[in-house]
Write an enzyme that holds these catalytic residues in place. Structure first.
Site, PDB file in Angstrom:
ATOM      1  N   GLU A   1      74.330  63.329  46.016  1.00  0.00           N
ATOM      2  CA  GLU A   1      73.159  62.795  46.665  1.00  0.00           C
ATOM      3  C   GLU A   1      71.849  63.338  46.026  1.00  0.00           C
ATOM      4  OE1 GLU A   1      69.795  62.599  48.579  1.00  0.00           O
ATOM      5  OE2 GLU A   1      70.654  63.890  50.018  1.00  0.00           O
TER       6      GLU A   1
ATOM      7  N   VAL B   1      77.528  80.345  40.462  1.00  0.00           N
ATOM      8  CA  VAL B   1      78.328  79.832  41.768  1.00  0.00           C
ATOM      9  C   VAL B   1      78.568  78.440  41.776  1.00  0.00           C
ATOM     10  CG1 VAL B   1      78.675  79.890  44.103  1.00  0.00           C
ATOM     11  CG2 VAL B   1      77.909  82.002  43.079  1.00  0.00           C
ATOM     12  N   GLY B   2      77.575  77.640  41.544  1.00  0.00           N
ATOM     13  CA  GLY B   2      77.551  76.319  41.590  1.00  0.00           C
ATOM     14  C   GLY B   2      78.643  75.803  40.417  1.00  0.00           C
TER      15      GLY B   2
ATOM     16  N   GLY C   1      74.617  82.342  46.088  1.00  0.00           N
ATOM     17  CA  GLY C   1      74.562  82.383  44.596  1.00  0.00           C
ATOM     18  C   GLY C   1      73.592  81.024  44.053  1.00  0.00           C
ATOM     19  N   ASP C   2      73.524  81.294  42.686  1.00  0.00           N
ATOM     20  CA  ASP C   2      72.809  80.150  41.985  1.00  0.00           C
ATOM     21  C   ASP C   2      73.483  79.286  41.357  1.00  0.00           C
ATOM     22  OD1 ASP C   2      73.831  81.382  39.625  1.00  0.00           O
ATOM     23  OD2 ASP C   2      71.966  82.324  39.009  1.00  0.00           O
ATOM     24  N   GLY C   3      72.849  77.920  41.018  1.00  0.00           N
ATOM     25  CA  GLY C   3      73.918  76.840  40.421  1.00  0.00           C
ATOM     26  C   GLY C   3      74.472  77.430  39.140  1.00  0.00           C
ATOM     27  N   PRO C   4      73.893  77.741  38.235  1.00  0.00           N
ATOM     28  CA  PRO C   4      74.520  77.924  36.912  1.00  0.00           C
ATOM     29  C   PRO C   4      75.875  79.066  37.064  1.00  0.00           C
ATOM     30  CG  PRO C   4      72.286  78.084  36.602  1.00  0.00           C
ATOM     31  CD  PRO C   4      72.503  78.029  38.124  1.00  0.00           C
TER      32      PRO C   4
ATOM     33  N   GLU D   1      60.176  62.382  40.260  1.00  0.00           N
ATOM     34  CA  GLU D   1      60.264  62.741  41.404  1.00  0.00           C
ATOM     35  C   GLU D   1      59.287  63.936  41.486  1.00  0.00           C
ATOM     36  OE1 GLU D   1      63.516  63.346  44.937  1.00  0.00           O
ATOM     37  OE2 GLU D   1      64.083  64.289  43.048  1.00  0.00           O
TER      38      GLU D   1
END
Length: 478
Positions: A245, A206-207, A201-204, A379
């Site tokens: 990290e 499942v994350g 899934g994606d971060g918004p 970065e």
């Protein structure tokens, strides 16, 4: 086209609660190679419930039993090493030889190191009359990125298993196939049902569901600083442990007494390696102001010698960037460097000559970069090197530490004691002296906005443990 739409929950491959297909793209060809499903909070709830149930028994297993599971995993992992390397090269573009040696090799190194740690680690120790007992923290949510799939997955899963924890893994949706294969490895190794669970899934979605879940005791996250802030924010109401990290903008200080040509060449190659998609890449090379032209000539030559191309073609040094979004970001920042007045001496925007398809970037070198320029602050996560001049040793240390990040640092000198002195002054979680390679028995993690907590070896195991003091324990035993 591979069909990888199932999730691994409670020891079985299961369909998602709600179907939501998502294509996985080969960044070298821009063509789809597999289909996964993006999960929802409902899938996370099922996975966490399975992990919570399994924790009751797995947390009580002996160290010998957990070591036995890890050794079986090592055997299965080694048997699928070639398949894993090919999978990583397909999904995120690393050259095949690099995938075999470094990407797959890093996962194996973490597995073997944690077995070694278990051979001597003390989970219980008596001090005075008190028993200090290190216990598994509970159900862990593991959220990993696309740039070093096996390094990041195994650096979390291995110590979690060694500690006696159960877990739910969400690999990156951009490079999920290696995580899918790793779940198969754990299944074939005979890990008990519910100990390890995988939800894509994606971060918004499942994350966030993992980070905020009340039954998740800890979240271990690797990714951007922006996403790390979102994870920590979601985790805060349930006061769970969060280890992170995050990003980096590592300085590589080339001192005036170093083997200058060798140090600049190696530093340039290290910046370009993995197409610059490493959070600890030495992207800021600090050189004496009087030797800027010399450093620029060596770095330009190193860029020209870096062969960009098909990950499966022999002799390729770097493959494509992992996604269209990453390619567009790198292009934007290269153009920003030009606009802000840095001297472009190699590479630049656009694909390498002769390449018309795929997310390939040109190894790029900027000279005369000032540390307040965008390319020295942000970065980039691409093969872009900034050469920054310094006046003296103190000035070099000041510039190295003038960053919101603090993940890694590098220093080269012909005088080992001098290099050690400078290394102590660099504010980062690890420092490489004279191009030293990482030591998996050491630790990895950052200062400042590069995160908190540590991974690898004994330090990584400690993150998955709670410390309990049992007062009067020795007295009660008499």
């Amino acid at each position: 086209m591979k069909d990888c739409r199932e999730f691994y929950i409670d020891g079985r491959w299961v369909r998602p609660v709600h179907e939501h297909d998502f294509p996985v793209t080969n960044p070298a060809t821009e063509e789809p190679i597999a289909t996964i499903s993006l999960g929802t909070a409902a899938d996370v709830n099922k996975a966490v419930a399975a992990a919570k149930k399994a924790f009751e028994s797995y947390s009580e297993t002996t160290v010998d039993r957990r070591r036995e599971f890890l050794r079986r995993i090592i055997e299965m992992y080694q048997s699928k090493a070639d398949e894993m390397a090919e999978t990583i090269s397909l999904e995120m573009g690393a050259p095949l030889l690099f995938s075999k040696a470094a990407q797959v090799g890093a996962g194996l190194a973490h597995l073997t190191e944690i077995v070694s740690v278990l051979d001597h680690f003390k989970f219980e120790e008596i001090k005075g009359t008190t028993l200090l007992r290190k216990e598994p923290i509970g159900v862990c949510g593991l959220i990993t990125p696309w740039n070093w799939p096996m390094n990041q997955i195994v650096a979390k899963v291995a110590p979690a298993l060694a500690a006696g924890c159960t877990m739910v893994l969400k690999p990156s949706e951009l490079a999920p196939l290696s995580g899918y294969l790793f779940a198969q490895i754990l299944h074939e190794a005979g890990l008990p049902a519910g100990v390890f669970n995988l939800v894509n899934g994606d971060g918004p979605t499942v994350g966030a569901a993992i980070s905020s879940h009340p039954d998740v005791a800890m979240v271990s996250f690797t990714g951007s600083t922006r996403a790390g802030i979102a994870v920590a924010t979601a985790a805060a109401p349930s006061v769970k442990r969060v280890t992170q990290e995050l990003g980096g903008k590592s300085a590589n200080i080339i001192l005036d007494d170093a083997d200058f040509t060798s140090a600049v060449k190696e530093g340039s190659q290290a910046c370009f390696r993995n197409t610059g998609q490493s959070c600890n890449a030495p992207t800021r090379m600090l050189v004496p102001k009087s030797r800027m032209a010399e450093a620029a000539a060596v770095a330009k030559e190193a860029a020209a010698a870096t062969r960009v191309g098909d990950p499966f073609t022999k002799g390729t040094n770097i493959g494509p960037l992992a996604s269209k979004a990453q390619f567009e970001k790198v292009e934007r920042l290269i153009n920003t460097g030009i606009k802000e007045g840095a001297t472009l001496i190699a590479g630049g925007p656009g694909r390498p000559e002769g390449i018309t398809k795929g997310y390939f970037a040109r190894p790029t070198v900027f000279a005369d970069v000032q540390n307040d320029m965008t390319i020295a602050r942000e970065e980039i996560f691409g093969p872009v090197l900034s050469l920054i001049p310094y006046e003296n040793e103190d000035d070099a240390v000041r510039i190295a530490n003038d960053t919101p990040y603090g993940l890694s640092g590098f220093v080269s000198s012909g005088d080992l004691e001098r290099a050690r002195r400078v290394a102590r002054k660099i504010r980062s979680g690890n420092v490489h002296i004279n191009s030293a390679r990482p030591d998996f028995a050491g630790c990895f993690g950052g200062y400042k906005q590069s995160g908190n907590g540590r991974e690898w070896g004994e330090a990584g195991l400690e993150e998955f443990l709670e410390l309990k003091a049992v007062f009067g324990y020795a007295n009660a035993a008499k």
